[in-house]
Scaffold this active site. Structure first.
Site, PDB file in Angstrom:
ATOM      1  N   ASP A  63     -61.034 -29.680 -24.204  1.00 43.79           N
ATOM      2  CA  ASP A  63     -60.425 -29.926 -25.518  1.00 43.79           C
ATOM      3  C   ASP A  63     -58.910 -29.722 -25.502  1.00 43.79           C
ATOM      4  O   ASP A  63     -58.256 -29.780 -26.543  1.00 43.79           O
ATOM      5  CB  ASP A  63     -61.056 -29.020 -26.578  1.00 43.79           C
ATOM      6  CG  ASP A  63     -60.854 -27.543 -26.278  1.00 43.79           C
ATOM      7  OD1 ASP A  63     -60.326 -27.222 -25.193  1.00 43.79           O
ATOM      8  OD2 ASP A  63     -61.230 -26.708 -27.132  1.00 43.79           O
ATOM      9  N   GLY A  64     -58.325 -29.469 -24.324  1.00 44.49           N
ATOM     10  CA  GLY A  64     -56.877 -29.333 -24.206  1.00 44.49           C
ATOM     11  C   GLY A  64     -56.361 -27.913 -24.216  1.00 44.49           C
ATOM     12  O   GLY A  64     -55.164 -27.689 -24.026  1.00 44.49           O
ATOM     13  N   GLU A  65     -57.235 -26.936 -24.441  1.00 45.95           N
ATOM     14  CA  GLU A  65     -56.792 -25.551 -24.454  1.00 45.95           C
ATOM     15  C   GLU A  65     -56.361 -25.108 -23.059  1.00 45.95           C
ATOM     16  O   GLU A  65     -56.880 -25.581 -22.046  1.00 45.95           O
ATOM     17  CB  GLU A  65     -57.923 -24.636 -24.943  1.00 45.95           C
ATOM     18  CG  GLU A  65     -58.307 -24.848 -26.389  1.00 45.95           C
ATOM     19  CD  GLU A  65     -59.487 -23.974 -26.798  1.00 45.95           C
ATOM     20  OE1 GLU A  65     -59.995 -23.226 -25.937  1.00 45.95           O
ATOM     21  OE2 GLU A  65     -59.898 -24.051 -27.964  1.00 45.95           O
ATOM     22  N   GLN A  69     -32.781 -26.310 -33.069  1.00 42.27           N
ATOM     23  CA  GLN A  69     -33.120 -25.906 -34.436  1.00 42.27           C
ATOM     24  C   GLN A  69     -32.712 -24.440 -34.613  1.00 42.27           C
ATOM     25  O   GLN A  69     -33.535 -23.555 -34.777  1.00 42.27           O
ATOM     26  CB  GLN A  69     -34.611 -26.096 -34.691  1.00 42.27           C
ATOM     27  CG  GLN A  69     -35.071 -27.541 -34.515  1.00 42.27           C
ATOM     28  CD  GLN A  69     -36.549 -27.723 -34.810  1.00 42.27           C
ATOM     29  OE1 GLN A  69     -37.047 -27.252 -35.830  1.00 42.27           O
ATOM     30  NE2 GLN A  69     -37.260 -28.385 -33.912  1.00 42.27           N
ATOM     31  N   HIS A  79     -28.417 -23.906 -25.968  1.00 41.41           N
ATOM     32  CA  HIS A  79     -27.703 -24.878 -26.799  1.00 41.41           C
ATOM     33  C   HIS A  79     -26.618 -24.204 -27.629  1.00 41.41           C
ATOM     34  O   HIS A  79     -25.528 -24.757 -27.807  1.00 41.41           O
ATOM     35  CB  HIS A  79     -28.699 -25.604 -27.709  1.00 41.41           C
ATOM     36  CG  HIS A  79     -28.078 -26.699 -28.519  1.00 41.41           C
ATOM     37  ND1 HIS A  79     -27.510 -27.814 -27.949  1.00 41.41           N
ATOM     38  CD2 HIS A  79     -27.932 -26.847 -29.863  1.00 41.41           C
ATOM     39  CE1 HIS A  79     -27.036 -28.616 -28.902  1.00 41.41           C
ATOM     40  NE2 HIS A  79     -27.271 -28.047 -30.072  1.00 41.41           N
ATOM     41  N   ASP A  95     -18.603 -33.290 -28.881  1.00 41.06           N
ATOM     42  CA  ASP A  95     -18.495 -32.921 -30.293  1.00 41.06           C
ATOM     43  C   ASP A  95     -17.706 -31.625 -30.396  1.00 41.06           C
ATOM     44  O   ASP A  95     -17.395 -30.962 -29.392  1.00 41.06           O
ATOM     45  CB  ASP A  95     -19.879 -32.766 -30.947  1.00 41.06           C
ATOM     46  CG  ASP A  95     -20.809 -31.872 -30.146  1.00 41.06           C
ATOM     47  OD1 ASP A  95     -20.366 -30.791 -29.700  1.00 41.06           O
ATOM     48  OD2 ASP A  95     -21.981 -32.257 -29.961  1.00 41.06           O
ATOM     49  N   LYS A 107     -17.798 -37.979 -33.717  1.00 50.67           N
ATOM     50  CA  LYS A 107     -18.823 -39.002 -33.968  1.00 50.67           C
ATOM     51  C   LYS A 107     -19.157 -39.077 -35.456  1.00 50.67           C
ATOM     52  O   LYS A 107     -19.224 -38.058 -36.146  1.00 50.67           O
ATOM     53  CB  LYS A 107     -20.099 -38.687 -33.171  1.00 50.67           C
ATOM     54  CG  LYS A 107     -19.878 -38.640 -31.673  1.00 50.67           C
ATOM     55  CD  LYS A 107     -21.186 -38.440 -30.935  1.00 50.67           C
ATOM     56  CE  LYS A 107     -21.753 -37.045 -31.141  1.00 50.67           C
ATOM     57  NZ  LYS A 107     -21.022 -36.031 -30.382  1.00 50.67           N
ATOM     58  N   ARG A 158     -22.231 -40.279 -37.554  1.00 47.21           N
ATOM     59  CA  ARG A 158     -23.635 -40.650 -37.346  1.00 47.21           C
ATOM     60  C   ARG A 158     -24.221 -41.381 -38.548  1.00 47.21           C
ATOM     61  O   ARG A 158     -23.954 -41.032 -39.704  1.00 47.21           O
ATOM     62  CB  ARG A 158     -24.483 -39.399 -37.061  1.00 47.21           C
ATOM     63  CG  ARG A 158     -24.135 -38.700 -35.751  1.00 47.21           C
ATOM     64  CD  ARG A 158     -25.094 -37.528 -35.506  1.00 47.21           C
ATOM     65  NE  ARG A 158     -24.783 -36.811 -34.279  1.00 47.21           N
ATOM     66  CZ  ARG A 158     -25.236 -37.130 -33.084  1.00 47.21           C
ATOM     67  NH1 ARG A 158     -26.025 -38.190 -32.955  1.00 47.21           N
ATOM     68  NH2 ARG A 158     -24.916 -36.432 -32.021  1.00 47.21           N
ATOM     69  N   GLY A 208     -28.296 -41.931 -26.002  1.00 43.68           N
ATOM     70  CA  GLY A 208     -27.619 -42.900 -26.856  1.00 43.68           C
ATOM     71  C   GLY A 208     -26.175 -42.512 -27.126  1.00 43.68           C
ATOM     72  O   GLY A 208     -25.250 -43.316 -26.950  1.00 43.68           O
TER      73      GLY A 208
END
Length: 362
Positions: free
Chosen positions: A60-62, A120, A153, A198, A227, A229, A260
């Protein structure tokens, strides 16, 4: 104090009172399934074999995880990049840490070369999580004693870990010497512009430029792309702050996702008069059409680390843009040596600060 032993499998714990040497404690290196090639290279750098662990999936992917050797009272280093599929890799990392904790490991150091969810790192709109912080909470609750990562990041992610110290290493320690030897050597005396994609990446680009200067590279300047966006990952227009005409440009970033923005920046720089455009990034996600874009772009070289497995060129159609990118433009520089040296320093209790500097041989 007694000198450290030559064996990498044991570290002597020095007694603080009578100067006697306590019994040696061992360390072991284990790896998840996200980046096995990097794990093998790090083990070779350390002169040890990878710890035995069975990692699979149930129907089941566990995650199905079982350690194949004793880790009681052992310092465990666990290497697992949270690269795509991110959630699978993250859950595997969490369960492996819990597995070591239940097996009575003395300490668990998570080596996460690529830290997923790092972008995030703040609330950009209402009713959203700060996922980079939440992942840190998850790892600490699992029992991670220390974190080792590569080019987070944002630097403030280190502060999301409230109890576990975080060592954020920089791949430019390996990238800059490679650039100087293999790319910049062909520039002759032409000027160079280090370009930040940036405003948030200016500190990273400045560090790259200073490291080039430390290796006696002359006539370097800094530029920034601004940039505009239309949507996430989609650039509508671009402006340049700084002089790039008649210069060899090096775009410095922490990661490449769909490429991109990177490719549009490279094409714009070339149109504005740059002699050549190369790029340097630590984490090469190369999502979706990224390889095709790199192959068709004005980029001459793209220097990356192996924090994320690179697509096998044998599985790419010969002659395609993706094939050209993998064959001629993309140049991986392994971070195994840097990670290996960091593991040695952490385990021996010596400073890791010397791993942040590039010394010139000239």
């Amino acid at each position: 104090l007694c000198p450290l032993p030559s064996s990498l499998n044991s570290i002597l714990t020095m007694a603080a009172t009578d100067g006697t040497v306590a019994p040696p404690t061992t360390y072991k290196l284990f790896a998840g399934s996200a980046n096995p090639n990097l794990a093998v290279k790090v083990a070779a750098e350390l002169g040890i074999t990878l710890g035995k662990a069975t990692i699979g999936r149930f129907n089941d992917g566990e995650c199905n995880i079982q350690l194949g050797e004793n880790v009681r009272n052992t310092h465990v280093f666990l290497l697992q990049s949270t690269c795509p599929p991110v959630n699978d890799a993250l859950m595997e990392l969490f369960l492996m840490v819990r597995c070591f904790r239940r097996a009575s490991a003395r300490t668990v150091t998570a080596i996460v070369p690529y830290y997923g969810y790092a972008r995030q790192d703040r609330k950009t709109t209402a009713r959203v999580p700060i996922s980079a912080s939440d992942v840190a909470m998850l790892l600490e609750s699992a029992g991670v004693d220390r974190m080792l990562s590569l080019d987070l990041h944002c630097g403030q992610i280190q502060g999301f870990f409230h109890h576990a110290p975080v060592d954020n290493m920089h791949a430019l320690v390996d990238h800059v010497p490679y650039f100087v030897e293999n790319v910049i050597s062909g520039f002759k005396d032409d000027p160079i512009a280090v370009v930040s994609p940036d405003a948030g990446g200016v500190a990273r680009a400045k560090m790259f430029m200073e490291t080039l200067s430390a290796m006696n590279v002359q006539n370097i300047s800094l530029a920034i792309t601004i940039k505009h966006r239309r949507a996430a990952g989609e650039v509508e227009a671009m402006n340049i702050v700084g002089e790039i005409k008649g210069k060899h440009c090096i775009i410095v970033d922490d990661m490449i996702d769909t490429a991109g923005t990177l490719c549009k920046s490279a094409d714009s720089l070339k149109e504005m008069g740059a002699l050549s455009v190369s790029a340097c990034a630590t984490h090469a996600l190369f999502s979706g059409p990224a390889l095709e874009r790199v192959g068709k772009s004005a980029l001459a070289y793209v220097i990356i680390s192996d924090t994320i497995p690179l697509q096998d060129i044998e599985k790419v159609e010969v002659g395609s843009a993706a094939y050209i990118a993998l064959k001629d433009k993309i140049k991986p520089v392994s971070c195994a040596g840097l990670l290996g040296r960091a593991i040695r320093s952490i385990n021996s209790g010596t400073s890791v600060s010397n791993l942040f500097a590039v010394k010139s041989d000239k």
